[in-house]
Motif scaffolding. Sequence first.
Motif, PDB file in Angstrom:
ATOM      1  N   TYR A  93      68.272  45.078  31.968  1.00  0.00           N
ATOM      2  CA  TYR A  93      68.059  45.366  33.385  1.00  0.00           C
ATOM      3  C   TYR A  93      66.918  44.487  33.907  1.00  0.00           C
ATOM      4  N   TYR A  94      67.212  43.801  35.001  1.00  0.00           N
ATOM      5  CA  TYR A  94      66.262  42.860  35.582  1.00  0.00           C
ATOM      6  C   TYR A  94      65.798  43.333  36.949  1.00  0.00           C
ATOM      7  N   CYS A  95      64.518  43.220  37.167  1.00  0.00           N
ATOM      8  CA  CYS A  95      63.935  43.477  38.476  1.00  0.00           C
ATOM      9  C   CYS A  95      64.021  42.194  39.312  1.00  0.00           C
ATOM     10  N   ASN A  96      64.222  42.366  40.600  1.00  0.00           N
ATOM     11  CA  ASN A  96      64.310  41.228  41.511  1.00  0.00           C
ATOM     12  C   ASN A  96      63.563  41.556  42.790  1.00  0.00           C
ATOM     13  N   ALA A  97      62.914  40.549  43.355  1.00  0.00           N
ATOM     14  CA  ALA A  97      62.168  40.798  44.587  1.00  0.00           C
ATOM     15  C   ALA A  97      62.091  39.547  45.440  1.00  0.00           C
ATOM     16  N   ASP A  98      62.233  39.744  46.736  1.00  0.00           N
ATOM     17  CA  ASP A  98      61.929  38.706  47.722  1.00  0.00           C
ATOM     18  C   ASP A  98      60.494  38.934  48.176  1.00  0.00           C
ATOM     19  N   VAL A  99      59.665  37.932  48.000  1.00  0.00           N
ATOM     20  CA  VAL A  99      58.238  38.096  48.240  1.00  0.00           C
ATOM     21  C   VAL A  99      57.756  37.098  49.291  1.00  0.00           C
ATOM     22  N   LEU A 100      57.041  37.622  50.274  1.00  0.00           N
ATOM     23  CA  LEU A 100      56.405  36.786  51.274  1.00  0.00           C
ATOM     24  C   LEU A 100      55.001  36.429  50.783  1.00  0.00           C
ATOM     25  N   SER A 101      54.724  35.126  50.734  1.00  0.00           N
ATOM     26  CA  SER A 101      53.421  34.655  50.267  1.00  0.00           C
ATOM     27  C   SER A 101      52.850  33.684  51.273  1.00  0.00           C
ATOM     28  N   LEU A 102      51.563  33.422  51.114  1.00  0.00           N
ATOM     29  CA  LEU A 102      50.864  32.459  51.961  1.00  0.00           C
ATOM     30  C   LEU A 102      50.528  31.236  51.117  1.00  0.00           C
ATOM     31  N   SER A 103      50.951  30.086  51.555  1.00  0.00           N
ATOM     32  CA  SER A 103      50.699  28.863  50.808  1.00  0.00           C
ATOM     33  C   SER A 103      49.242  28.442  50.956  1.00  0.00           C
ATOM     34  N   SER A 104      48.596  28.226  49.813  1.00  0.00           N
ATOM     35  CA  SER A 104      47.207  27.753  49.847  1.00  0.00           C
ATOM     36  C   SER A 104      47.142  26.281  50.212  1.00  0.00           C
ATOM     37  N   HIS A 105      48.279  25.615  50.127  1.00  0.00           N
ATOM     38  CA  HIS A 105      48.323  24.178  50.440  1.00  0.00           C
ATOM     39  C   HIS A 105      48.540  23.916  51.928  1.00  0.00           C
ATOM     40  N   SER A 106      49.590  24.551  52.455  1.00  0.00           N
ATOM     41  CA  SER A 106      49.967  24.300  53.849  1.00  0.00           C
ATOM     42  C   SER A 106      49.399  25.320  54.818  1.00  0.00           C
ATOM     43  N   GLY A 107      49.016  26.483  54.280  1.00  0.00           N
ATOM     44  CA  GLY A 107      48.553  27.556  55.156  1.00  0.00           C
ATOM     45  C   GLY A 107      49.671  28.306  55.825  1.00  0.00           C
ATOM     46  N   GLY A 108      50.902  27.947  55.472  1.00  0.00           N
ATOM     47  CA  GLY A 108      52.049  28.618  56.058  1.00  0.00           C
ATOM     48  C   GLY A 108      52.614  29.690  55.143  1.00  0.00           C
TER      49      GLY A 108
END
Length: 125
Positions: A93-108
Amino acid sequence: QVQLMESGGGKVQAGGSLALSCAASGSIVRTNTMGWYRQAPGNQRELVATITSSGTTNYADSMKGRVTVTRDNAKNTVYLQMNSLKPEDTAVYYCNADVLSLSSHSGGYFVRNYWGQGTQVSVSS
């Protein structure tokens, strides 16, 4: 980077119950849809259940009525309660997630999909 850490797999007799959990950690602004998939030997990975950040759930037909997916948004954790287990539920059984992150490179902001390492569930007859 984001990591998904699963726990709770194991061996159980048919008719028994197991509870899985999966905690996301790392560079997380928000976890969107989280869920569980499974893969039995020789089979493709298939959906078990998913849950959105607002709590909307989706279940595989084969699992409806036997599993419940829940989540704790504050802990970025998703849970799977499995009851009335059958030998054919044996799989990784595998866990899956869509994660919103902030890029430390682009700031986006960006959304990326992640998988856990998998946890074995074995159901004996």
